[in-house]
Design a protein around this motif. Sequence first.
Motif, PDB file in Angstrom:
ATOM      1  N   THR A  16      -5.031 -10.280  -3.464  1.00 20.62           N
ATOM      2  CA  THR A  16      -5.093 -10.167  -2.003  1.00 20.62           C
ATOM      3  C   THR A  16      -4.128  -9.074  -1.514  1.00 20.62           C
ATOM      4  OG1 THR A  16      -5.647 -12.499  -1.768  1.00 20.62           O
ATOM      5  CG2 THR A  16      -4.746 -11.390   0.167  1.00 20.62           C
ATOM      6  N   GLY A  17      -4.628  -8.194  -0.670  1.00 25.36           N
ATOM      7  CA  GLY A  17      -3.791  -7.131  -0.124  1.00 25.36           C
ATOM      8  C   GLY A  17      -3.797  -5.849  -0.930  1.00 25.36           C
ATOM      9  N   THR A  18      -4.571  -5.817  -2.010  1.00 24.96           N
ATOM     10  CA  THR A  18      -4.589  -4.613  -2.855  1.00 24.96           C
ATOM     11  C   THR A  18      -5.075  -3.394  -2.081  1.00 24.96           C
ATOM     12  OG1 THR A  18      -4.970  -5.925  -4.858  1.00 24.96           O
ATOM     13  CG2 THR A  18      -5.539  -3.597  -4.948  1.00 24.96           C
ATOM     14  N   SER A  19      -6.140  -3.546  -1.316  1.00 21.31           N
ATOM     15  CA  SER A  19      -6.697  -2.399  -0.581  1.00 21.31           C
ATOM     16  C   SER A  19      -5.721  -1.892   0.474  1.00 21.31           C
ATOM     17  CB  SER A  19      -8.024  -2.796   0.066  1.00 21.31           C
ATOM     18  OG  SER A  19      -7.844  -3.864   0.987  1.00 21.31           O
ATOM     19  N   THR A  20      -5.010  -2.797   1.132  1.00 19.98           N
ATOM     20  CA  THR A  20      -4.019  -2.377   2.131  1.00 19.98           C
ATOM     21  C   THR A  20      -2.887  -1.590   1.485  1.00 19.98           C
ATOM     22  OG1 THR A  20      -4.525  -4.325   3.468  1.00 19.98           O
ATOM     23  CG2 THR A  20      -2.451  -3.189   3.928  1.00 19.98           C
ATOM     24  N   LEU A  21      -2.381  -2.116   0.360  1.00 23.60           N
ATOM     25  CA  LEU A  21      -1.316  -1.404  -0.351  1.00 23.60           C
ATOM     26  C   LEU A  21      -1.794  -0.057  -0.866  1.00 23.60           C
ATOM     27  CD1 LEU A  21       0.300  -4.318  -2.407  1.00 23.60           C
ATOM     28  CD2 LEU A  21       1.296  -3.103  -0.466  1.00 23.60           C
ATOM     29  N   LEU A  22      -3.036   0.011  -1.331  1.00 23.15           N
ATOM     30  CA  LEU A  22      -3.565   1.275  -1.842  1.00 23.15           C
ATOM     31  C   LEU A  22      -3.625   2.316  -0.735  1.00 23.15           C
ATOM     32  CD1 LEU A  22      -4.844   2.959  -4.077  1.00 23.15           C
ATOM     33  CD2 LEU A  22      -7.060   1.944  -3.488  1.00 23.15           C
ATOM     34  N   ARG A  23      -4.097   1.927   0.437  1.00 19.91           N
ATOM     35  CA  ARG A  23      -4.145   2.879   1.556  1.00 19.91           C
ATOM     36  C   ARG A  23      -2.746   3.344   1.935  1.00 19.91           C
ATOM     37  NH1 ARG A  23      -7.921  -0.895   3.533  1.00 19.91           N
ATOM     38  NH2 ARG A  23      -6.381  -1.696   5.033  1.00 19.91           N
ATOM     39  N   PHE A  24      -1.805   2.428   1.905  1.00 18.78           N
ATOM     40  CA  PHE A  24      -0.420   2.794   2.218  1.00 18.78           C
ATOM     41  C   PHE A  24       0.129   3.776   1.181  1.00 18.78           C
ATOM     42  CE2 PHE A  24       4.147   1.851   1.520  1.00 18.78           C
ATOM     43  CZ  PHE A  24       4.630   2.348   2.724  1.00 18.78           C
ATOM     44  N   HIS A  25      -0.127   3.501  -0.100  1.00 19.45           N
ATOM     45  CA  HIS A  25       0.351   4.402  -1.160  1.00 19.45           C
ATOM     46  C   HIS A  25      -0.270   5.791  -1.021  1.00 19.45           C
ATOM     47  CE1 HIS A  25       2.319   1.036  -2.714  1.00 19.45           C
ATOM     48  NE2 HIS A  25       1.479   0.648  -3.679  1.00 19.45           N
ATOM     49  N   LEU A  26      -1.550   5.843  -0.718  1.00 16.20           N
ATOM     50  CA  LEU A  26      -2.215   7.138  -0.570  1.00 16.20           C
ATOM     51  C   LEU A  26      -1.614   7.935   0.583  1.00 16.20           C
ATOM     52  CD1 LEU A  26      -5.939   6.108  -1.166  1.00 16.20           C
ATOM     53  CD2 LEU A  26      -4.542   7.571  -2.627  1.00 16.20           C
ATOM     54  N   ARG A  28       1.441   7.546   1.789  1.00 11.82           N
ATOM     55  CA  ARG A  28       2.832   7.841   1.443  1.00 11.82           C
ATOM     56  C   ARG A  28       2.941   8.982   0.435  1.00 11.82           C
ATOM     57  NH1 ARG A  28       6.671   3.520  -1.743  1.00 11.82           N
ATOM     58  NH2 ARG A  28       8.576   4.778  -1.844  1.00 11.82           N
ATOM     59  N   ASP A  29       1.983   9.060  -0.490  1.00 14.20           N
ATOM     60  CA  ASP A  29       2.072  10.017  -1.594  1.00 14.20           C
ATOM     61  C   ASP A  29       1.190  11.246  -1.407  1.00 14.20           C
ATOM     62  OD1 ASP A  29       3.752   8.232  -2.811  1.00 14.20           O
ATOM     63  OD2 ASP A  29       2.228   7.378  -4.118  1.00 14.20           O
ATOM     64  N   ARG A  30       0.614  11.420  -0.229  1.00 14.62           N
ATOM     65  CA  ARG A  30      -0.389  12.472  -0.083  1.00 14.62           C
ATOM     66  C   ARG A  30       0.166  13.855  -0.393  1.00 14.62           C
ATOM     67  NH1 ARG A  30       1.247  10.748   4.921  1.00 14.62           N
ATOM     68  NH2 ARG A  30       1.771  12.328   6.506  1.00 14.62           N
ATOM     69  N   MET A  31       1.391  14.147   0.020  1.00 16.44           N
ATOM     70  CA  MET A  31       1.945  15.470  -0.255  1.00 16.44           C
ATOM     71  C   MET A  31       2.331  15.613  -1.723  1.00 16.44           C
ATOM     72  SD  MET A  31       1.531  17.076   2.444  1.00 16.44           S
ATOM     73  CE  MET A  31       2.323  18.574   1.851  1.00 16.44           C
ATOM     74  N   MET A  32       2.886  14.566  -2.294  1.00 15.00           N
ATOM     75  CA  MET A  32       3.252  14.620  -3.707  1.00 15.00           C
ATOM     76  C   MET A  32       2.016  14.821  -4.574  1.00 15.00           C
ATOM     77  SD  MET A  32       5.379  11.866  -6.001  1.00 15.00           S
ATOM     78  CE  MET A  32       4.055  10.659  -6.113  1.00 15.00           C
ATOM     79  N   LEU A  33       0.945  14.091  -4.254  1.00 17.41           N
ATOM     80  CA  LEU A  33      -0.292  14.251  -5.009  1.00 17.41           C
ATOM     81  C   LEU A  33      -0.862  15.652  -4.851  1.00 17.41           C
ATOM     82  CD1 LEU A  33      -2.087  10.845  -4.300  1.00 17.41           C
ATOM     83  CD2 LEU A  33      -1.019  11.592  -6.428  1.00 17.41           C
ATOM     84  N   LEU A  34      -0.764  16.181  -3.647  1.00 19.78           N
ATOM     85  CA  LEU A  34      -1.275  17.528  -3.406  1.00 19.78           C
ATOM     86  C   LEU A  34      -0.600  18.541  -4.314  1.00 19.78           C
ATOM     87  CD1 LEU A  34      -2.886  19.631  -1.741  1.00 19.78           C
ATOM     88  CD2 LEU A  34      -0.990  19.627  -0.105  1.00 19.78           C
ATOM     89  N   TRP A  35       0.726  18.466  -4.413  1.00 24.09           N
ATOM     90  CA  TRP A  35       1.449  19.453  -5.208  1.00 24.09           C
ATOM     91  C   TRP A  35       1.224  19.264  -6.695  1.00 24.09           C
ATOM     92  CZ3 TRP A  35       2.787  23.688  -3.081  1.00 24.09           C
ATOM     93  CH2 TRP A  35       3.185  23.734  -1.744  1.00 24.09           C
ATOM     94  N   TRP A  36       1.183  18.021  -7.160  1.00 25.48           N
ATOM     95  CA  TRP A  36       0.938  17.791  -8.580  1.00 25.48           C
ATOM     96  C   TRP A  36      -0.445  18.286  -8.990  1.00 25.48           C
ATOM     97  CZ3 TRP A  36       3.956  16.785 -12.548  1.00 25.48           C
ATOM     98  CH2 TRP A  36       5.178  16.149 -12.361  1.00 25.48           C
ATOM     99  N   ILE A  37      -1.449  17.909  -8.211  1.00 25.52           N
ATOM    100  CA  ILE A  37      -2.822  18.279  -8.568  1.00 25.52           C
ATOM    101  C   ILE A  37      -3.028  19.784  -8.422  1.00 25.52           C
ATOM    102  CG2 ILE A  37      -5.240  17.973  -7.923  1.00 25.52           C
ATOM    103  CD1 ILE A  37      -4.514  15.101  -7.110  1.00 25.52           C
ATOM    104  N   ALA A  38      -2.464  20.365  -7.363  1.00 26.36           N
ATOM    105  CA  ALA A  38      -2.579  21.819  -7.189  1.00 26.36           C
ATOM    106  C   ALA A  38      -1.877  22.560  -8.323  1.00 26.36           C
ATOM    107  CB  ALA A  38      -1.997  22.236  -5.842  1.00 26.36           C
ATOM    108  N   GLY A  39      -0.716  22.041  -8.772  1.00 26.76           N
ATOM    109  CA  GLY A  39      -0.011  22.675  -9.882  1.00 26.76           C
ATOM    110  C   GLY A  39      -0.818  22.648 -11.164  1.00 26.76           C
TER     111      GLY A  39
END
Length: 537
Positions: A16-26, A28-39
Motif C-alpha cells: 500500500t502506498g507504493t505508487s504514491t512513493l514512486l511518484r514522489f521519488h520520480l 525528487r530525483d528528476r534532475m539527478m536522473l536527467l544527468w545520469w541518463i544524459a551522461g
Amino acid sequence: MSERQRTNHEAGTAFTGTSTLLRFHLRRDRMMLLWWIAGAFVLYVSQAVSTDGLYTTQAQLDKAAKGMESNAAFIAMAGPARALNTVGGQVAWQAAAFGAIVAGLMSMFLIGRHTRAEEESGRDELVRAAVVGRHAPLAAAALICLIADVLLGGLIAGGLIAYGLPAAGSVALGMAAGLAGLVFGAVTLVGAQLTQSARGAYAITGAVMALSYVLRAVGDIGNGALSWLSPIGWGQYMKAYAGESWWPALISVATVGLLGVLAVRLFDRRDIGSGVLATRPGPARGGSSMHTTLGLAWRLQRASLIGWASGLLLGGLAFGSIGDDVGDLLGDSQFSQDVFGQGGGTLVDSFYGVMALMLALIAAGFAIGSVLRLRGEETDHFAELLLSTAEPRWRWAASHLVIAGLGSIVVIAAGGIGLGVGFALVTGDSSAILRLFGATVQYAVPVLLIGALSWLGYSVRSAWGAFGWAVLGFCFVIMMFGESLQLPDWLMGASPFRHLALVPAEDFRLVPWLLLLMLSAVVGAAGMVVLRRRDLA
C-alpha cells in the motif's frame, strides 16, 4: 475469509502506498536522473562521433583495429575485441564496460538513497507512520531503479540508431547497459538489508562492481571462463554489432529476480533501522590521531583518497600500455591532429602529453569532492557539534583543505607513476617513468586552483561549492575540443591548464606555473576570509 483470501489481502496491504512513493521519488530525483541518463547517452554516442572523426577511411579503421586486437592491455581495459573494423564494433568495445559501470553507479545511488539512507535519516520512520505497507518503500525504490535503467538503455539504443548504426546492435548495447544497472541495483538492495548504513551498502556494491570488472578483464585475456561470472561480461557476450546473441540477457534477468527475492526475505528478517549483520562496536577511545581536526579529516577522507589514487594508478597503467605505437591508433584525421597533436613535438610525445593532461583533469574530481566534504559535514550538522567546542572554524576548515590539497598531489602522482611504468613495461624505456611522471605532476597546480575555486564558492554559500564542477567541465571542453571547435584565444586562455607546457612535447615553463600557484593561494585565503563572515548551515 479463507486462508487464500487472507494471504492475498496481506500481500496487497504490504505494498500500500507504493505508487504514491514512486511518484514522489520520480519528482525528487528528476534532475539527478536527467544527468545520469544524459551522461550515459553522451558516453556511447560520443564514441561513434569520435570514431568517425578519427578514422576517415576504412583503411585507417582496419589498420587501427589490427593494432587494438593484438594489445592485451586494451582488451583487459575495454573487453573482447569484436568487429573493431566497424564503427559499431568500436562503440561497443570502447563504451560497454564503462557504460555498465555508469548504469551500476546510478542504480546503486538510487537504491541506497531511497532505502538505507532514508532509514538512517529517520524519514523512513515518518513515512511508515502513514498508511504505507511494510514493503512499499522497498518496492518503490526497485521500481524507480527499473524505470531509470529502462530509460537509460532505451536512450542509448535510440541515440545510436538515430546516428545510423545497425538497429539490432544498438538495441543489444542498450539492453546490456540497462541490465547491468539492474543487476548492480539488486546487489545494492541486498546490501541495504545486510548493513546499517548507506555507506556500507555502497561499499558492498562497489566491491561487487570492482570484482566484476576484474573477473571480466582476467577472463577476456584468458580463456573467457571468468568473464561468465561478471555482469559486465554478460552484456559483452551479447555481441553487439558482431552477430548479436540475446540469450545472455536471461542470465541478468534471472540474477535480478533471485537477488530481489533474497532482498525481500532479508528485509522480512530484520527490524526497521537495523541490519541483518550486527555492527561491530568501535573502540572505547579513539587513537591519538583523532585528537585533532586534521586527524579526523584524514580518517573521514582516507578511503576516498586511496580509491582515487588506485583508480588513477590503474588508469595511468592502461594509458601507458599503449606504448609508442600510437600512430596507427589515432589515424590521420584533422580531429586527431587537433586533440593529440598539441604541443608541436613528436606524435608520441604529444599523445602522452595529452594523456597526462587527461589524468590531471580526472584527478581534479578528487580535489572538488574532497573540498565539498566540508559541505557534507555542515549539512549533516556534524560541523555544528565540532564547532560547539573550543575548536575554531578556520582550523576545522583548514584540516579538510590540507587533506584536499595533499591528497590531490598524491592522486596526480599515482596517475603519473602509472603512466610512466605502463610505457616502460611495453617499450623497455625506463627513463620514461620519470619523464612522464613529471609531465603529469606539473598539473597539480591548476588542479589545486580548481579546488580553491570550489572552496571559495562553498565559503560564499554552501551550495555554491558545486561551482568547481562547472569549472572542471569548462576546462575539459577547452583542453580536449578547443582547437577542433576553433574557440577564440581569450576563451581558451580562461583555462588554467592552457598556460602550462604540454610536457613532454614542450619544455616545462616555470613562470606560469608559479603564477598559478600564487593564484591558488590567494583564492584559498579569500575563501577562508569569506567563510569566517557567514553563518554555517
